[in-house]
Each structure stands twice: as C-alpha cells, then as structure tokens.
Design a protein around this motif. Structure first.
Motif, PDB file in Angstrom:
ATOM      1  N   VAL A 125      83.260  40.507  59.756  1.00 27.55           N
ATOM      2  CA  VAL A 125      82.405  40.090  58.642  1.00 27.55           C
ATOM      3  C   VAL A 125      83.315  39.601  57.528  1.00 27.55           C
ATOM      4  N   SER A 126      83.294  38.310  57.257  1.00 25.40           N
ATOM      5  CA  SER A 126      84.153  37.762  56.212  1.00 25.40           C
ATOM      6  C   SER A 126      83.590  38.083  54.827  1.00 25.40           C
ATOM      7  N   VAL A 127      84.453  38.667  53.994  1.00 33.34           N
ATOM      8  CA  VAL A 127      84.055  38.986  52.618  1.00 33.34           C
ATOM      9  C   VAL A 127      84.579  37.917  51.660  1.00 33.34           C
ATOM     10  N   ASP A 128      84.902  36.742  52.222  1.00 43.47           N
ATOM     11  CA  ASP A 128      85.389  35.614  51.423  1.00 43.47           C
ATOM     12  C   ASP A 128      84.576  34.365  51.771  1.00 43.47           C
ATOM     13  N   GLN A 136      85.739  27.550  60.367  1.00 43.97           N
ATOM     14  CA  GLN A 136      87.044  28.169  60.164  1.00 43.97           C
ATOM     15  C   GLN A 136      87.034  29.614  60.659  1.00 43.97           C
ATOM     16  N   LEU A 137      85.948  30.315  60.365  1.00 43.22           N
ATOM     17  CA  LEU A 137      85.807  31.708  60.809  1.00 43.22           C
ATOM     18  C   LEU A 137      85.737  31.772  62.333  1.00 43.22           C
ATOM     19  N   PHE A 148      85.267  37.409  70.681  1.00 46.62           N
ATOM     20  CA  PHE A 148      85.008  37.964  69.350  1.00 46.62           C
ATOM     21  C   PHE A 148      84.128  36.998  68.551  1.00 46.62           C
ATOM     22  N   HIS A 149      83.433  37.554  67.553  1.00 47.95           N
ATOM     23  CA  HIS A 149      82.531  36.747  66.737  1.00 47.95           C
ATOM     24  C   HIS A 149      82.749  37.034  65.255  1.00 47.95           C
ATOM     25  N   GLY A 150      82.274  36.122  64.418  1.00 47.79           N
ATOM     26  CA  GLY A 150      82.382  36.308  62.980  1.00 47.79           C
ATOM     27  C   GLY A 150      81.079  35.970  62.289  1.00 47.79           C
ATOM     28  N   VAL A 151      80.847  36.584  61.147  1.00 50.35           N
ATOM     29  CA  VAL A 151      79.708  36.261  60.288  1.00 50.35           C
ATOM     30  C   VAL A 151      80.178  36.272  58.846  1.00 50.35           C
ATOM     31  N   THR A 152      79.448  35.557  58.017  1.00 49.64           N
ATOM     32  CA  THR A 152      79.683  35.577  56.587  1.00 49.64           C
ATOM     33  C   THR A 152      78.322  35.420  55.914  1.00 49.64           C
ATOM     34  N   GLY A 153      78.274  34.993  54.682  1.00 45.56           N
ATOM     35  CA  GLY A 153      76.983  34.846  54.012  1.00 45.56           C
ATOM     36  C   GLY A 153      77.153  34.843  52.508  1.00 45.56           C
TER      37      GLY A 153
END
Length: 222
Positions: A125-128, A136-137, A148-153
């Motif tokens: 979970v990107s905090v940026d 990019q994530l 692997f996976h990523g999320v942001t928001g």
C-alpha cells in the motif's frame, strides 16, 4: 511332489508373505511420518510472539474503503476476501526499509508450497500517492515478484485504511524542499474473510514468518 518339497514351498511362501507384510507396514509408517512432517506445526500465541507474530484475540472487521489498484482499477474492501493477504505500507522512493521488506517477503513467499502460495497475496500500500502513480507502483512491486500487487489512493482514504490496521505514517518535509514518508514497518495479515487477523513485527525473518503464518492458517476457523 513329496511332502518335504511341499513343506519347504509353504515355508518359503510364508516367509515371503511375512517380508511383504513387514515392508508394506514400514512403507505405511514412513508415509505417515513424512505426511506429518509436511503438515503445518501449530504453535501457541506465546510461541507466535517469540517468533515475531501477533495474532489478534478476535479478528477486526474492516470498514468499507476504496483505493486504487496498480492496474488502474478500483480496489475495495471486498477485494481482500477469499484469500490470505499480507499487507505492507511503503512507497517506491523509500531508500531502505521498503526494498528490504519486499525482498524478504519474496524470500518468504518462495518458501511456501504451491497450494499455499495460490491463496496468498502480497500487497504493498503506497503512502505516497503524489509520486506513486499506478503504473510506477505496478512496475516497482513486480520487480520483486510478478505475483505481488500494489494499491494507492487519496491521502485521507489511505490514512483511514492504515488507522484500521494500526499502521502509522506521516509526510516529512526535507531541507532540500523534497519530502519523505515515515511509516510503520510491520506486515499486516488479513484473513480470507477480509478481517484484520494479526501482524508480523520487524525485523522480518522468512523462516519464522513461514512457521507462524502456517500455524495461523491452520488454526483459522473461517
């Protein structure tokens, strides 16, 4: 055929039969031993803690949230259901903790048997959100493992999600006008019902994570 020959033949058959029974018994014992060795070891909550894992006494139901997956699609609370998910909060510009943690998670993931890996997700979970766009994530997390996976928001959505999992993070200005993000280094475990189940404390150790993760899976009631 004489009586002696018949007697000798019967003796040989008896011996062969006895040997066959003993061999089958030994094979059965060995198979049972190997099967037991392959089963996850169930350990106590105290042993979990000694090995760096904390299991909540009662899994915590998460409030509804809406984030952005690294595929560009909406990522909702329901996306966590049906599988075990290990969640780590970080960001792609992180100089040390994040790449080290993701490399360790990859080592841990590789130690799991195929059946366990199939229902285990690793999620960054990107905090940026300002710098970590979905593409990019996506490229960043898959550098460590293609599964692997990523999320942001939005920042507030991320903050609410992190607060539910007791993971702090804060944006920190730097002298050069840039910024970094301080964040918790624990890895959170979400169970297949999508509930906060426990967490792994830093520093992470792949062997200890495997032991504690398999035990928590085994004792999960569903």
């Amino acid at each position: 055929m004489s009586a002696n020959v018949q007697h000798t033949t019967a003796q040989k058959r008896g011996i062969y039969l006895s040997i066959a029974v003993m061999v089958l018994f030994m094979i059965a014992v060995l198979a049972g031993f190997l099967h037991k060795m392959g089963q996850p070891r169930v350990i106590t909550d105290a042993e979990l803690q000694l090995n760096g894992a904390i299991k909540l006494e009662r899994p915590r139901i998460l409030d509804e949230f809406e984030l952005l997956a690294d595929t560009g699609e909406v990522f909702k609370t329901s996306a966590l259901e049906g599988r075990w998910t290990l969640v780590f909060f970080g960001f792609t510009h992180c100089p040390d903790v994040c790449p080290t943690t993701l490399a360790t998670l990859n080592n841990f993931y590789q130690t799991l048997d195929e059946a366990t890996r199939k229902d285990t997700d690793i999620l960054l979970v990107s905090v940026d959100p300002q710098r970590d766009q979905p593409q990019q994530l996506h490229d960043y997390v898959r550098y460590f493992n293609p599964e692997f996976h990523g999320v942001t928001g939005e920042f507030l959505s991320l903050k609410r999600f992190a607060n539910q999992l007791n993971v702090p993070f804060n944006k920190v200005p730097l002298e050069d006008g840039n910024y970094t993000v301080d964040h918790g280094s624990q890895v959170v475990l979400i169970n297949p019902r999508g509930h906060y189940h426990g967490f792994f404390k830093a520093p992470l150790d792949p062997a200890k994570m495997k032991l504690t993760y398999r035990s928590m899976r085994t004792t999960y009631n569903g």
